[in-house]
Design a protein around this motif. Structure first.
Motif, PDB file in Angstrom:
ATOM      1  N   VAL A   1       9.882   2.741  10.937  1.00  0.00           N
ATOM      2  CA  VAL A   1      10.678   3.847  11.475  1.00  0.00           C
ATOM      3  C   VAL A   1      10.249   4.096  12.910  1.00  0.00           C
ATOM      4  O   VAL A   1       9.095   3.856  13.284  1.00  0.00           O
ATOM      5  N   HIS A   2      11.189   4.546  13.697  1.00  0.00           N
ATOM      6  CA  HIS A   2      10.935   4.901  15.097  1.00  0.00           C
ATOM      7  C   HIS A   2      11.230   6.381  15.246  1.00  0.00           C
ATOM      8  O   HIS A   2      12.356   6.819  14.987  1.00  0.00           O
ATOM      9  N   LEU A   3      10.213   7.146  15.616  1.00  0.00           N
ATOM     10  CA  LEU A   3      10.379   8.577  15.839  1.00  0.00           C
ATOM     11  C   LEU A   3      10.431   8.856  17.330  1.00  0.00           C
ATOM     12  O   LEU A   3       9.536   8.436  18.074  1.00  0.00           O
ATOM     13  N   LYS A   4      11.460   9.562  17.761  1.00  0.00           N
ATOM     14  CA  LYS A   4      11.512  10.084  19.119  1.00  0.00           C
ATOM     15  C   LYS A   4      11.125  11.547  18.985  1.00  0.00           C
ATOM     16  O   LYS A   4      11.763  12.296  18.232  1.00  0.00           O
ATOM     17  N   VAL A   5      10.054  11.944  19.678  1.00  0.00           N
ATOM     18  CA  VAL A   5       9.491  13.277  19.477  1.00  0.00           C
ATOM     19  C   VAL A   5       9.341  14.055  20.774  1.00  0.00           C
ATOM     20  O   VAL A   5       9.307  13.486  21.864  1.00  0.00           O
ATOM     21  N   ARG A   6       9.253  15.369  20.604  1.00  0.00           N
ATOM     22  CA  ARG A   6       8.837  16.269  21.677  1.00  0.00           C
ATOM     23  C   ARG A   6       7.495  16.829  21.229  1.00  0.00           C
ATOM     24  O   ARG A   6       7.381  17.380  20.128  1.00  0.00           O
ATOM     25  N   VAL A   7       6.482  16.673  22.072  1.00  0.00           N
ATOM     26  CA  VAL A   7       5.137  17.117  21.715  1.00  0.00           C
ATOM     27  C   VAL A   7       4.886  18.493  22.314  1.00  0.00           C
ATOM     28  O   VAL A   7       5.091  18.713  23.508  1.00  0.00           O
TER      29      VAL A   7
ATOM     30  N   ASN B   1       0.817  -1.217   0.000  1.00  0.00           N
ATOM     31  CA  ASN B   1       0.000   0.000   0.000  1.00  0.00           C
ATOM     32  C   ASN B   1       0.846   1.262   0.000  1.00  0.00           C
ATOM     33  O   ASN B   1       0.314   2.369   0.155  1.00  0.00           O
ATOM     34  N   GLY B   2       2.160   1.104  -0.110  1.00  0.00           N
ATOM     35  CA  GLY B   2       3.059   2.259  -0.139  1.00  0.00           C
ATOM     36  C   GLY B   2       3.315   2.866   1.229  1.00  0.00           C
ATOM     37  O   GLY B   2       3.630   4.052   1.329  1.00  0.00           O
ATOM     38  N   LEU B   3       3.227   2.053   2.288  1.00  0.00           N
ATOM     39  CA  LEU B   3       3.357   2.565   3.655  1.00  0.00           C
ATOM     40  C   LEU B   3       4.459   1.861   4.431  1.00  0.00           C
ATOM     41  O   LEU B   3       4.772   0.703   4.185  1.00  0.00           O
ATOM     42  N   VAL B   4       5.022   2.591   5.389  1.00  0.00           N
ATOM     43  CA  VAL B   4       5.876   2.011   6.419  1.00  0.00           C
ATOM     44  C   VAL B   4       5.218   2.324   7.758  1.00  0.00           C
ATOM     45  O   VAL B   4       4.526   3.331   7.902  1.00  0.00           O
ATOM     46  N   THR B   5       5.436   1.456   8.722  1.00  0.00           N
ATOM     47  CA  THR B   5       4.913   1.668  10.066  1.00  0.00           C
ATOM     48  C   THR B   5       5.817   2.650  10.795  1.00  0.00           C
ATOM     49  O   THR B   5       7.043   2.578  10.672  1.00  0.00           O
ATOM     50  N   ALA B   6       5.206   3.545  11.567  1.00  0.00           N
ATOM     51  CA  ALA B   6       5.951   4.505  12.380  1.00  0.00           C
ATOM     52  C   ALA B   6       5.586   4.307  13.850  1.00  0.00           C
ATOM     53  O   ALA B   6       4.418   4.431  14.226  1.00  0.00           O
ATOM     54  N   VAL B   7       6.575   3.982  14.654  1.00  0.00           N
ATOM     55  CA  VAL B   7       6.412   3.843  16.097  1.00  0.00           C
ATOM     56  C   VAL B   7       6.911   5.150  16.706  1.00  0.00           C
ATOM     57  O   VAL B   7       8.012   5.604  16.378  1.00  0.00           O
ATOM     58  N   VAL B   8       6.101   5.753  17.581  1.00  0.00           N
ATOM     59  CA  VAL B   8       6.418   7.086  18.086  1.00  0.00           C
ATOM     60  C   VAL B   8       6.522   7.057  19.611  1.00  0.00           C
ATOM     61  O   VAL B   8       5.591   6.626  20.298  1.00  0.00           O
ATOM     62  N   THR B   9       7.664   7.516  20.119  1.00  0.00           N
ATOM     63  CA  THR B   9       7.872   7.588  21.564  1.00  0.00           C
ATOM     64  C   THR B   9       8.294   8.993  21.972  1.00  0.00           C
ATOM     65  O   THR B   9       8.799   9.768  21.160  1.00  0.00           O
ATOM     66  N   ASP B  10       8.086   9.294  23.245  1.00  0.00           N
ATOM     67  CA  ASP B  10       8.507  10.569  23.810  1.00  0.00           C
ATOM     68  C   ASP B  10      10.033  10.564  23.930  1.00  0.00           C
ATOM     69  O   ASP B  10      10.613   9.611  24.467  1.00  0.00           O
ATOM     70  N   ALA B  11      10.682  11.601  23.446  1.00  0.00           N
ATOM     71  CA  ALA B  11      12.146  11.669  23.438  1.00  0.00           C
ATOM     72  C   ALA B  11      12.736  11.753  24.838  1.00  0.00           C
ATOM     73  O   ALA B  11      13.883  11.359  25.047  1.00  0.00           O
TER      74      ALA B  11
ATOM     75  N   ASP C   1      11.145  10.600  28.039  1.00  0.00           N
ATOM     76  CA  ASP C   1      10.916   9.487  28.966  1.00  0.00           C
ATOM     77  C   ASP C   1      10.599   8.155  28.282  1.00  0.00           C
ATOM     78  O   ASP C   1      10.282   7.175  28.941  1.00  0.00           O
ATOM     79  N   ASN C   2      10.669   8.127  26.953  1.00  0.00           N
ATOM     80  CA  ASN C   2      10.466   6.914  26.154  1.00  0.00           C
ATOM     81  C   ASN C   2       9.056   6.325  26.237  1.00  0.00           C
ATOM     82  O   ASN C   2       8.856   5.168  25.863  1.00  0.00           O
ATOM     83  N   THR C   3       8.072   7.089  26.668  1.00  0.00           N
ATOM     84  CA  THR C   3       6.695   6.605  26.676  1.00  0.00           C
ATOM     85  C   THR C   3       6.251   6.323  25.245  1.00  0.00           C
ATOM     86  O   THR C   3       6.469   7.151  24.356  1.00  0.00           O
ATOM     87  N   LEU C   4       5.638   5.165  25.027  1.00  0.00           N
ATOM     88  CA  LEU C   4       5.076   4.847  23.724  1.00  0.00           C
ATOM     89  C   LEU C   4       3.843   5.724  23.528  1.00  0.00           C
ATOM     90  O   LEU C   4       2.888   5.642  24.285  1.00  0.00           O
TER      91      LEU C   4
END
Length: 154
Positions: free
Chosen positions: A101-107, A31-41, A43-46
């Motif tokens: 892909v794994h994104l570490k983010v600041r929200v 379908n032209g997609l990759v899965t993205a797992v997103v955690t807090d940069a 404290d590593n909360t999923l």
């Protein structure tokens, strides 16, 4: 496409090159997609799991703000565009075969990621009892009124 857009080469045929090489060549599914797992940069909360197409991945890399592909709406989605809870990408990683892909983010904003107003989409625990599975809330409450932010319930 702007000059900042990224183009992704086809994955290499050699497994060693895919797993050990320096070329970022995401393996998009049928379908032209990759899965993205997103955690807090911090404290590593999923926070969430979503999907990205090539455009979403490119915009994420070029802007530093997480973009996803909404499978339900069939459209590009800039996280936080409506709620203000943008995800600033601090680091992006990929797995060994480059299909996640794994994104570490600041929200920013209320620091909520889930459309229910909670910080994380993973606010329920799966429990088993006598051969049945049930869900139990972890006690996290919404951080904002979703009808005020989205103009609708849920």
């Amino acid at each position: 496409m702007s000059n900042d857009d990224y183009r992704f080469p086809a994955p290499p045929r050699e497994k060693t090159e895919l797993e050990e090489g320096a070329l970022f060549s995401p393996r998009f599914d049928a379908n032209g997609l990759v899965t993205a797992v997103v955690t807090d940069a911090e404290d590593n909360t999923l926070l969430m799991v979503a999907h990205m197409n090539a455009e979403a991945l490119s915009k994420t890399l070029s802007t530093g703000i997480a973009h996803y592909w909404s499978r339900s709406r069939q459209s590009l989605w800039k996280k936080g565009e409506t709620s203000g809870n943008r995800q600033h990408v601090i680091e992006m990683r990929t797995d060994c075969d480059q299909d996640v892909v794994h994104l570490k983010v600041r929200v920013e904003g209320h620091a909520a990621t889930c459309h229910t107003g909670r910080r994380s989409c993973f606010y329920r625990i799966v429990l088993t009892d006598d051969g049945e599975a049930r869900l139990e809330h972890d006690g996290s409450a919404p951080l904002f009124e979703i009808d005020e932010v989205y103009g609708r319930k849920g």
